[in-house]
Design an enzyme around this catalytic site. Structure first.
Site, mmCIF file in Angstrom:
data_model
loop_
_atom_site.group_PDB
_atom_site.id
_atom_site.type_symbol
_atom_site.label_atom_id
_atom_site.label_comp_id
_atom_site.label_asym_id
_atom_site.label_seq_id
_atom_site.Cartn_x
_atom_site.Cartn_y
_atom_site.Cartn_z
ATOM 1 N N HIS A 170 0.807 -1.222 0.000
ATOM 2 C CA HIS A 170 0.000 0.000 0.000
ATOM 3 C C HIS A 170 0.842 1.276 0.000
ATOM 4 C CE1 HIS A 170 0.803 -0.434 4.327
ATOM 5 N NE2 HIS A 170 0.521 0.852 4.450
ATOM 6 N N ASP A 171 1.964 1.253 0.688
ATOM 7 C CA ASP A 171 2.792 2.465 0.796
ATOM 8 C C ASP A 171 4.006 2.457 -0.137
ATOM 9 O OD1 ASP A 171 1.383 4.077 2.508
ATOM 10 O OD2 ASP A 171 2.395 3.388 4.328
ATOM 11 N N LYS A 174 5.729 5.564 -1.537
ATOM 12 C CA LYS A 174 6.550 6.454 -0.711
ATOM 13 C C LYS A 174 8.035 6.345 -1.051
ATOM 14 C CE LYS A 174 3.488 6.875 3.292
ATOM 15 N NZ LYS A 174 3.310 6.610 4.739
ATOM 16 N N HIS A 199 1.695 9.591 -2.972
ATOM 17 C CA HIS A 199 2.244 8.232 -2.895
ATOM 18 C C HIS A 199 1.233 7.173 -3.341
ATOM 19 C CE1 HIS A 199 0.137 7.892 1.014
ATOM 20 N NE2 HIS A 199 0.278 6.592 0.868
ATOM 21 N N HIS A 223 -6.161 3.085 -1.025
ATOM 22 C CA HIS A 223 -6.069 2.740 0.396
ATOM 23 C C HIS A 223 -6.260 3.933 1.327
ATOM 24 C CE1 HIS A 223 -1.805 4.041 -0.037
ATOM 25 N NE2 HIS A 223 -1.854 4.255 1.268
ATOM 26 N N ASP A 252 -5.314 -0.863 8.763
ATOM 27 C CA ASP A 252 -4.277 0.173 8.792
ATOM 28 C C ASP A 252 -4.414 1.038 10.044
ATOM 29 O OD1 ASP A 252 -2.110 1.650 7.703
ATOM 30 O OD2 ASP A 252 -3.513 3.163 6.968
#
Length: 331
Positions: A170-171, A174, A199, A223, A252
């Site tokens: 999901h990240d 970044k 991101h 997300h 999350d």
């Protein structure tokens, strides 16, 4: 005779028989002993009778009177016909065995390939952890929470794999976020926040180009959406948000609230669960919240403790499924 020993090479039968007729016998042999070839013999030069014999499975039709050489030719063709039938049957049996064996090898290869995919994903997640050590382990924990909640909702194994991969990555966007923003200890200003929010789309662009992650890419992109439409990057509302992303949002928040940060101590699971229930209908899908709140806080705590010993590739393994099953029993 065939009932006593079906291993005859050939049957020659007249059309005219004392108690029945050759065509009836032909049908019986074709039904009970399909590998035995039958040649019909008759003094009747009738096209209709000959056609009927062939339709019922005769391999040849010999008219009387015949020469010895004709009979020998017919018998040789019949015996060869049976040999080819048996050879074909043996080939089919061997082919089925070969197909089963190759299917098994293909399945094993696909499983190995899938494991290699997950190892690759873990490497990508570790790369992100190296950049943002404040959230180290977050991807693994939130993936496990997401899978646990998705299983409680009755999703099948294929759906779980997609959701797990989307949750874990999901990240990933970044990676493209400047260190000055990603690692800034204080609050971000408006411009920095705008850059940080990119991101989601950056991650989507990275992940969607990988064929086996196409579906997971939608979760990466969505997300940060909110059930009430107040999220980003597209302001999706309700069921416009992919199901995996709606499940992920709860997982999350659960991990974010219960994890220690330099500026605060992580909250107890029960407190985090109360906050998630309070935000039902706003930030979170109410139906998923109902499933979530039915799982005891102690089960989430135990699952978190087990996650520390699992690799990413093991999140869907027997050990992990057993952990989730236990949390279901506790509920």
């Amino acid at each position: 005779r065939l009932q006593q020993d079906p291993d005859y090479h050939l049957v020659l039968s007249d059309i005219m028989l004392p108690e029945t007729d050759g065509l009836t016998l032909l049908e019986l042999i074709g039904s009970d002993y399909p590998e035995v070839p039958v040649v019909m013999v008759s003094a009747v030069n009738d096209l209709h009778v000959a056609t009927s014999a062939f339709r019922r499975g005769a391999i040849d039709y010999l008219l009387k009177p015949f020469e010895r050489a004709e009979l020998e030719d017919v018998v040789l063709r019949g015996v060869e016909h049976r040999r080819l039938r048996r050879q074909n049957a043996t080939y089919r049996e061997n082919l089925e065995a070969i197909v089963l064996a190759r299917t098994g090898r293909l399945r094993s290869t696909m499983q190995d390939l899938e494991r290699s995919y997950d190892i690759t994903l873990e490497a990508m997640g570790d790369a992100l952890d190296l950049r943002d050590q404040e959230t180290e382990g977050h991807s693994k924990r939130v993936t496990a929470y997401t899978i646990a909640l998705a299983r409680e909702m009755g999703l099948n194994s294929d759906e779980l794999r997609v959701i797990a991969r989307g949750a874990f990555l999901h990240d990933i966007g970044k990676i493209a976020t400047p260190d000055a923003i990603l690692l800034k200890p204080g609050r971000l200003n408006a411009d920095e926040m705008t850059t940080m929010r990119e991101h989601c789309e950056r991650g989507y662009e990275i992940v969607r180009k990988i064929p086996f992650l196409c579906e997971a890419a939608e979760i990466v992109n969505a997300h940060q959406e909110r059930f009430d439409g107040g999220g980003y990057p597209r302001g999706l509302r309700g069921e416009e948000i992919p199901l995996g992303a709606r499940i992920f949002a709860i997982a999350d928040t659960l991990d974010a609230m219960t994890s220690d940060r330099p500026y605060r101590k992580g909250a107890p699971m029960a407190v985090a669960m109360e906050e998630i229930v309070r935000c039902s209908g706003g930030q979170f899908d109410p139906q998923i919240v109902e499933v979530f709140r039915a799982i005891p806080a102690a089960s989430w705590s135990e699952l978190r403790a087990e996650i520390e010993t699992l690799s990413t590739a093991a999140l869907s393994s027997t050990l992990y499924r057993a952990a989730v099953a236990r949390s279901r029993r506790d509920a």
